[in-house]
Design an enzyme around this catalytic site. Structure first.
Site, mmCIF file in Angstrom:
data_model
loop_
_atom_site.group_PDB
_atom_site.id
_atom_site.type_symbol
_atom_site.label_atom_id
_atom_site.label_comp_id
_atom_site.label_asym_id
_atom_site.label_seq_id
_atom_site.Cartn_x
_atom_site.Cartn_y
_atom_site.Cartn_z
ATOM 1 N N GLU A 246 0.790 -1.092 0.088
ATOM 2 C CA GLU A 246 -0.034 -0.130 0.155
ATOM 3 C C GLU A 246 0.949 1.256 0.023
ATOM 4 O OE1 GLU A 246 -1.912 2.945 0.238
ATOM 5 O OE2 GLU A 246 -2.189 2.529 2.406
ATOM 6 N N CYS A 280 -2.190 9.443 2.031
ATOM 7 C CA CYS A 280 -1.759 8.762 0.756
ATOM 8 C C CYS A 280 -3.072 8.853 0.001
ATOM 9 C CB CYS A 280 -1.717 7.429 1.149
ATOM 10 S SG CYS A 280 -2.784 6.151 1.853
#
Length: 500
Positions: A246, A280
């Site tokens: 991720e 993010c």
């Protein structure tokens, strides 16, 4: 108050230590050990023993214990929020929200693990109709989780809770910028699962993470930058250790001509400036239809100017957690302005020693760093489009592909389906992250694999297929003693069934 958490045993094995600081003040919060490969090996052995028990007690008992953990964290939200605030810098309300979301994910993983991963029957097909066929998902064993500093509870919990619900034990290496948050989580679960160390803490710097990758764990779940992710993959390749990645993002928010502009701007400001832009899935790029572009820019400017970074209760967002990120933000802003961008809010002087004041840039060249690279700071670029095709082209012109947002009253889903991302919110921003049933992850340089939801549970378990003979029949095609012509006859039957 400074907390020291080193022990004689730690020092006997590894004399090296590191400090975790309050990013708003520079105050030393704690000194922790940089754990060695030898120490990690010892914890891995303990985790393997614990995993045998954890897997054996089954879905029901694991559910019971994980729900107790959920309850324990829920009762102490203020306590862990304070740790997040002091160590990571974000306002207390943002820290509270992070913990609340994490609790939701523990709850979902615990309650749905059996349904998603338990054994289920499948059709054996015509050829082997005398068999029973089933598939289940069994835990990998010990999972190494390498967590980030920007959401030190919510993000790693998407791996930790799901890995535990699937029957794994976990070695958790939090970021060296937020190790006390990781320590709090490990201690909190040990209170409700005292029998064995199902979740253990590993502290240290980059080399510690590398040692965890090569320690022999059965899977690594990593959250961090794309560059570091590539190093993690290279280290894991030595043992063919599977990985979940991720990584970063360059998320876009599209404002269509029929959008609710005030709502879109409110979402863009939250997505771009909350947590000082250190998200993010945060909004870094906004593309507005030419009919509403001027309105979007004006409203963005008005709202962004009202934001105040700081460490007090009235602050809109906190300091930059990682000092080196200041240079990246400065470089992106300077590059955009040097190449003709217009500073609608802020500019070169917005980057300070600990804080970055809000920056909104318009007329930014599409090949500038502020558009192509992850900035990870409180900055937003605003661009214009005339057609949906143009908006899609600009949105997808990035090597990242994590999340996105679309504001449109009539074409939201049509636009969302064409975006090269793992997740999209329509008429909202980052809402997909709060839904435990939805998988979370990206494509391209944003990584691969999924946390959250059923996909997140399956990410931490491997499929095991079982075929069981129910009734022997004369037509046994998996025997060299089969009658001559049997397969020819069977072939004719297949041709008759499936042929034109």
């Amino acid at each position: 108050m400074t907390e020291t958490v080193t022990t004689d045993a730690d020092q006997a094995t590894s004399a090296e230590t590191f400090q975790t600081l309050n990013p708003a003040t520079g105050e030393v919060l704690a000194t922790l050990p940089v754990e060695s490969a030898q120490q990690i090996a010892g914890k891995l052995a303990d985790a393997r023993a614990a995993q045998q028990w954890w897997a054996q007690i089954g879905f029901g008992a694991r559910k019971e214990r994980l729900l107790k953990w959920r309850t324990a964290i829920s009762a102490r939200i203020e306590e862990i929020a304070e740790v997040i605030h002091r160590e990571g810098g974000k306002p207390l309300d943002d820290a509270r929200l992070e913990v609340i979301l994490a609790v939701e994910h523990i709850d979902w993983a615990a309650k749905n693990a059996r349904k998603v991963l338990g054994r289920r029957n499948v059709s054996p097909g015509m050829l082997l109709a005398n068999y029973a066929a089933s598939v289940s998902h069994v835990p990998y064993g010990v999972v190494g989780v390498i967590g980030p500093w920007n959401y030190p509870v919510f993000t790693p919990m998407g791996s930790i809770a799901y890995a535990l619900a699937a029957g794994n034990t976990v070695l958790f290496k939090p970021s060296e910028y937020t190790p006390l948050v990781g320590k709090w989580l490990v201690e909190s679960i040990s209170e409700v699962v005292p029998e064995h160390p199902v979740l253990q803490l590993v502290t240290g710097l980059g080399q510690t993470g590398a040692d965890l990758c090569t320690s022999g764990v059965d899977k690594i779940a990593f959250t961090g930058s794309t560059g570091t992710g590539k190093k993690v993959m290279a280290a894991c390749a030595q043992n063919l250790t599977p990985v979940l990645m991720e990584c970063g993002g360059k998320d876009v928010l599209i404002v269509d001509e029929d959008a609710d502009v005030p709502a879109a701007v409110d979402a863009a400001v939250f997505g771009g400036f909350s947590n000082a832009g250190q998200t993010c899935i945060g909004t870094e790029r906004v593309y507005a239809h030419e009919k509403v572009y001027d309105d979007v820019v004006a409203r963005l400017a008005e709202t962004a100017r009202s934001l105040v970074p700081g460490d007090d209760t009235g602050a809109s967002y906190g300091p930059m957690t990682m000092p080196s990120q200041l240079d990246i933000v400065r470089r992106h802003v300077d590059d955009a302005l040097d190449r003709g961008a217009r500073a609608v809010v802020g500019g070169r002087d917005s980057v300070g020693e600990r804080y970055v004041a809000p920056v909104v840039l318009a007329d930014v060249p599409e090949d500038s760093l502020a558009v192509t690279e992850e900035t990870f700071g409180p900055t937003i670029t605003v661009g214009k489009f005339a057609t949906v095709d143009e908006a899609i082209k600009k949105a997808n012109a990035t090597r990242y592909g994590l999340g996105a947002a679309v504001f449109s009253k009539s074409r939201g889903e049509l636009i969302a389906e064409r975006l090269r991302t793992g997740m999209v919110s329509i008429n909202s921003v980052v809402s997909f992250a709060g839904m435990a049933s939805l998988p979370f992850g990206g494509v391209g340089d944003s990584g691969f694999g999924r946390i959250h939801g059923a996909d997140g549970l399956r990410e931490f378990a491997r499929a095991q297929s079982i075929a069981r003979l129910r009734v022997p029949i004369p037509l046994n095609v998996t025997s060299l003693a089969r009658r001559p012509g049997m397969l020819k006859m069977l072939g004719k039957a297949v041709a008759k069934r499936f042929g034109a």
